[in-house]
Design a protein around this motif. Structure first.
Motif, PDB file in Angstrom:
ATOM      1  N   GLY A   1     126.607  63.590  49.972  1.00 29.18           N
ATOM      2  CA  GLY A   1     125.864  62.393  49.571  1.00 29.18           C
ATOM      3  C   GLY A   1     126.278  62.027  48.157  1.00 29.18           C
ATOM      4  O   GLY A   1     125.556  61.368  47.425  1.00 29.18           O
TER       5      GLY A   1
ATOM      6  N   GLY B   1     126.248  58.466  46.261  1.00 28.49           N
ATOM      7  CA  GLY B   1     124.972  57.769  46.092  1.00 28.49           C
ATOM      8  C   GLY B   1     124.487  57.805  44.651  1.00 28.49           C
ATOM      9  O   GLY B   1     125.146  58.356  43.759  1.00 28.49           O
ATOM     10  N   HIS B   2     123.317  57.214  44.447  1.00 24.34           N
ATOM     11  CA  HIS B   2     122.777  57.023  43.101  1.00 24.34           C
ATOM     12  C   HIS B   2     122.492  58.339  42.374  1.00 24.34           C
ATOM     13  O   HIS B   2     122.598  58.407  41.156  1.00 24.34           O
ATOM     14  CB  HIS B   2     121.497  56.185  43.166  1.00 24.34           C
ATOM     15  N   VAL B   3     122.099  59.367  43.136  1.00 23.93           N
ATOM     16  CA  VAL B   3     121.839  60.673  42.523  1.00 23.93           C
ATOM     17  C   VAL B   3     123.113  61.520  42.542  1.00 23.93           C
ATOM     18  O   VAL B   3     123.475  62.158  41.559  1.00 23.93           O
ATOM     19  CB  VAL B   3     120.697  61.407  43.272  1.00 23.93           C
TER      20      VAL B   3
ATOM     21  N   ASP C   1     130.865  62.169  51.529  1.00 23.84           N
ATOM     22  CA  ASP C   1     129.905  61.094  51.759  1.00 23.84           C
ATOM     23  C   ASP C   1     130.374  60.294  52.972  1.00 23.84           C
ATOM     24  O   ASP C   1     131.567  60.035  53.139  1.00 23.84           O
ATOM     25  CB  ASP C   1     129.801  60.186  50.525  1.00 23.84           C
ATOM     26  N   THR C   2     129.412  59.909  53.818  1.00 22.13           N
ATOM     27  CA  THR C   2     129.754  59.196  55.057  1.00 22.13           C
ATOM     28  C   THR C   2     129.928  57.689  54.843  1.00 22.13           C
ATOM     29  O   THR C   2     130.330  56.982  55.764  1.00 22.13           O
ATOM     30  CB  THR C   2     128.645  59.413  56.115  1.00 22.13           C
ATOM     31  N   ASN C   3     129.637  57.215  53.646  1.00 24.77           N
ATOM     32  CA  ASN C   3     129.788  55.783  53.364  1.00 24.77           C
ATOM     33  C   ASN C   3     131.241  55.515  52.964  1.00 24.77           C
ATOM     34  O   ASN C   3     131.640  55.692  51.807  1.00 24.77           O
ATOM     35  CB  ASN C   3     128.815  55.381  52.244  1.00 24.77           C
TER      36      ASN C   3
ATOM     37  N   VAL D   1     122.355  65.863  48.587  1.00 23.22           N
ATOM     38  CA  VAL D   1     121.560  64.775  47.984  1.00 23.22           C
ATOM     39  C   VAL D   1     121.476  63.577  48.905  1.00 23.22           C
ATOM     40  O   VAL D   1     121.628  62.432  48.477  1.00 23.22           O
ATOM     41  CB  VAL D   1     122.140  64.272  46.641  1.00 23.22           C
TER      42      VAL D   1
ATOM     43  N   THR E   1     115.878  61.045  51.563  1.00 23.00           N
ATOM     44  CA  THR E   1     114.770  61.689  52.272  1.00 23.00           C
ATOM     45  C   THR E   1     113.618  60.680  52.380  1.00 23.00           C
ATOM     46  O   THR E   1     112.597  60.821  51.705  1.00 23.00           O
ATOM     47  CB  THR E   1     114.303  62.940  51.519  1.00 23.00           C
TER      48      THR E   1
ATOM     49  N   PHE F   1     120.783  66.752  60.073  1.00 20.08           N
ATOM     50  CA  PHE F   1     121.848  66.808  59.078  1.00 20.08           C
ATOM     51  C   PHE F   1     122.453  68.215  59.021  1.00 20.08           C
ATOM     52  O   PHE F   1     123.679  68.384  59.084  1.00 20.08           O
ATOM     53  CB  PHE F   1     121.305  66.391  57.707  1.00 20.08           C
TER      54      PHE F   1
ATOM     55  N   THR G   1     114.403  64.680  46.702  1.00 13.54           N
ATOM     56  CA  THR G   1     112.973  64.981  46.602  1.00 13.54           C
ATOM     57  C   THR G   1     112.454  65.267  48.007  1.00 13.54           C
ATOM     58  O   THR G   1     112.688  64.474  48.930  1.00 13.54           O
ATOM     59  CB  THR G   1     112.224  63.785  45.974  1.00 13.54           C
TER      60      THR G   1
ATOM     61  N   GLU H   1     116.260  66.588  41.180  1.00  9.22           N
ATOM     62  CA  GLU H   1     116.785  65.583  40.258  1.00  9.22           C
ATOM     63  C   GLU H   1     115.608  64.972  39.515  1.00  9.22           C
ATOM     64  O   GLU H   1     114.646  64.547  40.131  1.00  9.22           O
ATOM     65  CB  GLU H   1     117.466  64.501  41.110  1.00  9.22           C
TER      66      GLU H   1
ATOM     67  N   GLU I   1     117.252  56.778  37.106  1.00  8.00           N
ATOM     68  CA  GLU I   1     118.426  56.077  37.632  1.00  8.00           C
ATOM     69  C   GLU I   1     118.974  55.129  36.552  1.00  8.00           C
ATOM     70  O   GLU I   1     118.223  54.420  35.906  1.00  8.00           O
ATOM     71  CB  GLU I   1     117.984  55.281  38.873  1.00  8.00           C
TER      72      GLU I   1
ATOM     73  N   CYS J   1     111.937  55.590  45.164  1.00  7.69           N
ATOM     74  CA  CYS J   1     111.306  56.916  45.083  1.00  7.69           C
ATOM     75  C   CYS J   1     109.783  56.914  45.058  1.00  7.69           C
ATOM     76  O   CYS J   1     109.156  57.661  45.805  1.00  7.69           O
ATOM     77  CB  CYS J   1     111.794  57.640  43.833  1.00  7.69           C
TER      78      CYS J   1
ATOM     79  N   LYS K   1     107.636  56.153  48.331  1.00  9.35           N
ATOM     80  CA  LYS K   1     107.859  57.100  49.450  1.00  9.35           C
ATOM     81  C   LYS K   1     107.460  58.534  49.078  1.00  9.35           C
ATOM     82  O   LYS K   1     106.947  59.275  49.914  1.00  9.35           O
ATOM     83  CB  LYS K   1     109.285  57.015  50.006  1.00  9.35           C
TER      84      LYS K   1
ATOM     85  N   ARG L   1     116.668  48.291  46.173  1.00  6.61           N
ATOM     86  CA  ARG L   1     115.939  49.047  47.191  1.00  6.61           C
ATOM     87  C   ARG L   1     114.434  49.030  46.926  1.00  6.61           C
ATOM     88  O   ARG L   1     113.991  49.384  45.872  1.00  6.61           O
ATOM     89  CB  ARG L   1     116.468  50.492  47.261  1.00  6.61           C
TER      90      ARG L   1
HETATM   91  N1  LIG Z   1     117.481  57.179  43.091  1.00  7.62           N
HETATM   92  C1  LIG Z   1     116.792  57.931  42.252  1.00  7.62           C
HETATM   93  O1  LIG Z   1     116.534  57.547  41.113  1.00  7.62           O
HETATM   94  C2  LIG Z   1     116.329  59.328  42.636  1.00  7.62           C
HETATM   95  C3  LIG Z   1     115.798  60.139  41.643  1.00  7.62           C
HETATM   96  C4  LIG Z   1     115.391  61.437  41.981  1.00  7.62           C
HETATM   97  C5  LIG Z   1     115.511  61.866  43.280  1.00  7.62           C
HETATM   98  N2  LIG Z   1     116.023  61.045  44.244  1.00  7.62           N
HETATM   99  C6  LIG Z   1     116.165  61.595  45.597  1.00  7.62           C
HETATM  100  O2  LIG Z   1     117.525  61.720  45.913  1.00  7.62           O
HETATM  101  C7  LIG Z   1     117.773  61.378  47.283  1.00  7.62           C
HETATM  102  C8  LIG Z   1     118.980  60.489  47.345  1.00  7.62           C
HETATM  103  O3  LIG Z   1     118.678  59.261  46.697  1.00  7.62           O
HETATM  104  P1  LIG Z   1     119.796  58.224  46.290  1.00  7.62           P
HETATM  105  O4  LIG Z   1     119.101  57.181  45.483  1.00  7.62           O
HETATM  106  O5  LIG Z   1     120.972  58.921  45.698  1.00  7.62           O
HETATM  107  O6  LIG Z   1     120.198  57.648  47.712  1.00  7.62           O
HETATM  108  P2  LIG Z   1     121.556  56.900  48.071  1.00  7.62           P
HETATM  109  O7  LIG Z   1     121.307  56.203  49.351  1.00  7.62           O
HETATM  110  O8  LIG Z   1     122.023  56.110  46.889  1.00  7.62           O
HETATM  111  O9  LIG Z   1     122.591  58.108  48.295  1.00  7.62           O
HETATM  112  C9  LIG Z   1     122.620  58.908  49.416  1.00  7.62           C
HETATM  113  C10 LIG Z   1     124.072  59.089  49.808  1.00  7.62           C
HETATM  114  O10 LIG Z   1     124.130  60.017  50.890  1.00  7.62           O
HETATM  115  C11 LIG Z   1     125.111  59.582  51.793  1.00  7.62           C
HETATM  116  N3  LIG Z   1     124.827  60.215  53.093  1.00  7.62           N
HETATM  117  C12 LIG Z   1     123.800  59.944  53.930  1.00  7.62           C
HETATM  118  N4  LIG Z   1     123.843  60.735  55.008  1.00  7.62           N
HETATM  119  C13 LIG Z   1     124.910  61.551  54.830  1.00  7.62           C
HETATM  120  C14 LIG Z   1     125.476  62.612  55.597  1.00  7.62           C
HETATM  121  N5  LIG Z   1     124.952  62.970  56.754  1.00  7.62           N
HETATM  122  N6  LIG Z   1     126.566  63.226  55.126  1.00  7.62           N
HETATM  123  C15 LIG Z   1     127.120  62.861  53.943  1.00  7.62           C
HETATM  124  N7  LIG Z   1     126.639  61.866  53.173  1.00  7.62           N
HETATM  125  C16 LIG Z   1     125.537  61.225  53.612  1.00  7.62           C
HETATM  126  C17 LIG Z   1     124.988  58.075  51.794  1.00  7.62           C
HETATM  127  O11 LIG Z   1     126.158  57.442  52.268  1.00  7.62           O
HETATM  128  C18 LIG Z   1     124.720  57.803  50.312  1.00  7.62           C
HETATM  129  O12 LIG Z   1     125.914  57.545  49.594  1.00  7.62           O
HETATM  130  C19 LIG Z   1     116.504  60.682  47.765  1.00  7.62           C
HETATM  131  O13 LIG Z   1     115.972  61.427  48.828  1.00  7.62           O
HETATM  132  C20 LIG Z   1     115.550  60.703  46.619  1.00  7.62           C
HETATM  133  O14 LIG Z   1     114.352  61.300  46.997  1.00  7.62           O
HETATM  134  C21 LIG Z   1     116.439  59.791  43.943  1.00  7.62           C
END
Ligand SMILES: NC(=O)c1ccc[n+]([C@@H]2O[C@H](COP(=O)([O-])OP(=O)(O)OC[C@H]3O[C@@H](n4cnc5c(N)ncnc54)[C@H](O)[C@@H]3O)[C@@H](O)[C@H]2O)c1
Length: 399
Positions: free
Chosen positions: A12, A15-17, A36-38, A87, A90, A106, A125, A152, A156, A259, A262, A322
């Motif tokens: 993952g 992604g943002h984290v 990452d699958t994207n 990451v 969730t 997963f 989280t 984390e 962001e 976040c 949810k 989002r």
């Molecule tokens: N965004 C925030 O500020 C923040 C802060 C703290 C915690 N979090 C937690 O971190 C988690 C991720 O948040 P995010 O904002 O990074 O989400 P995001 O959607 O930006 O990133 C998730 C990444 O995971 C990839 N992915 C999904 N399924 C996959 C798989 N099966 N195999 C490989 N890659 C896969 C997606 O393509 C994506 O790039 C959330 O559950 C959230 O609770 C987020």
């Protein structure tokens, strides 16, 4: 055991984290892989570009990509890593319940690409108890791996500066999991703080729920003051100026994003749905767009007006739409106003209009996200500007 090609894989990691974390590890000299699958995000990152805004990230990406950082849509990236940080998102489901089944699917799918002796670190989280459940699941799948949870906690957009200043919470299902995760995070964090997995899960989720409740408090005060015909920011300034005990009161605003909502619902589901403060916060925060629209309908002939919404991201200086409540506001207003024109400095969207056009054509403006760029706008003097964030320091203009 064959030596691992990578010190750590971030699953993952586009992604943002995940991506800022992968960059921080790579900059610290670790050999880092990302799975990452994207596909589109993978291509963007490989080309040395960030798929989203993150302060200071792109120069680091260009420095490390192809050197200490490799990125692919290929689960074998995880096979070759000593530690695997997960990451993925969730979310809560349509019943506002955590989605452990998604986590289970997963790991079942990733299972063929994991090997004995690895350390698996959860970073998303998660609902209380998830880390132990993942550990049990991986054991039932015949894997001999360590399992840790290291949440984390950075904001962001500010991850790379905050990694260097915030303590990292580390927890694990056994001693070795904690030792290995601590070694990893000491590379980027000033200190690590050790907890049990359950303590760490609660620490993270309580933090987000507390934040959400704080915003709800400010938003409830705003609604009450407005109903009394008082501008909330006259009161806010008086409450907080030179009065340190009120330092924790945030400004009002559209509290949302990927976040807080949810995670509050995750905790509610884990508390027999009796998280009264959390549910109240949800009703207040989610009700703010409706409150604003209702007030405007009482004061203006909305049905004959064109309303402009400035800022569609969920927070200032972000390109992340989002769960942004600006979209809810748009929907509510579309049922009431003649036309709704939306714009954002950071988000590209074919349905949005250029800022100048919105300033020119709107009869009424609402600050949806308080991007600093909007401080410089000069709308016609006759156009009211509704500012629940107090971006301009002149009050909400709701009364
Ligand atoms: N965004 C925030 O500020 C923040 C802060 C703290 C915690 N979090 C937690 O971190 C988690 C991720 O948040 P995010 O904002 O990074 O989400 P995001 O959607 O930006 O990133 C998730 C990444 O995971 C990839 N992915 C999904 N399924 C996959 C798989 N099966 N195999 C490989 N890659 C896969 C997606 O393509 C994506 O790039 C959330 O559950 C959230 O609770 C987020």
């Amino acid at each position: 055991m064959a030596p691992f090609r990578f010190d750590v894989c971030v699953v993952g990691g586009c992604g943002h984290v995940g991506l800022p974390l992968a960059l921080a590890f790579a900059r610290a000299g670790l050999r880092v892989s990302v799975y990452d699958t994207n596909e589109r995000a993978v291509e963007t990152v490989r080309a040395g570009r960030m798929p989203f805004l993150e302060g200071g990230a792109e120069p680091i990406l260009r420095e490390v990509i192809g050197r200490t950082l490799e990125v692919a849509n290929d689960p074998r990236m995880a096979t070759e890593a000593r530690q695997v940080v997960v990451v993925i998102g969730t979310p809560v489901d349509e019943h506002l319940n955590p989605t452990f089944h998604a986590m289970r699917r997963f790991f079942v799918e990733l299972r063929p690409h994991l090997v004995d002796g690895q350390s698996i670190i959860l970073r998303s989280t998660v609902a209380p108890g998830t880390t132990q459940k993942v550990h049990a699941l991986l054991m039932s799948l015949g894997l001999d791996v360590r399992v840790a949870f290291c949440p984390e906690r950075v904001a962001e957009g500010h991850a790379l500066e905050e990694f260097a200043t915030l303590p990292q919470i580390v927890s694990g299902c056994d001693e070795q999991a904690v030792v290995l995760a601590s070694e990893l995070f000491r590379r980027i964090a000033p200190t690590v703080q050790r907890l049990t997995p359950l303590e760490a899960e609660l620490t993270k989720i309580f933090t987000n729920v507390w934040r959400y409740i704080q915003f709800a408090t400010a938003n409830q005060f705003l609604m009450i003051a407005t109903d009394h015909g008082v501008d909330f920011y006259r009161v806010f300034e008086a409450m907080t100026r030179d009065y340190p005990r009120m330092a924790g009161l945030p400004r009002s605003g559209f509290a949302a994003g990927p976040c807080l909502f949810k995670d509050t619902m995750q905790l509610a589901a884990a508390s027999d749905n009796s998280l009264l403060l959390g549910h109240a916060a949800m009703l207040i925060n989610e009700g703010l767009p409706n409150f604003v629209a209702k007030r405007l309908k009482q004061r203006y002939p909305l049905a004959r007006m064109r309303v402009g919404v400035l800022g569609m991201a969920f927070k200032a200086e972000s390109d992340d739409p989002r769960e942004s409540l600006s979209y809810k506001l748009r929907k509510v207003l579309e049922a009431e106003a003649a036309e709704v024109l939306c714009t954002d400095v950071y988000i590209q969207d074919p349905t949005f209009r250029p800022l100048d056009e919105v300033l020119d054509r709107a009869d009424l403006l609402i600050i949806g996200a308080p991007h600093r760029e909007y401080r410089a706008i000069e709308p016609p003097a006759s156009t009211p500007v509704i500012d629940i964030w107090n971006l301009f320091g002149k009050g909400t203009a709701l009364v």
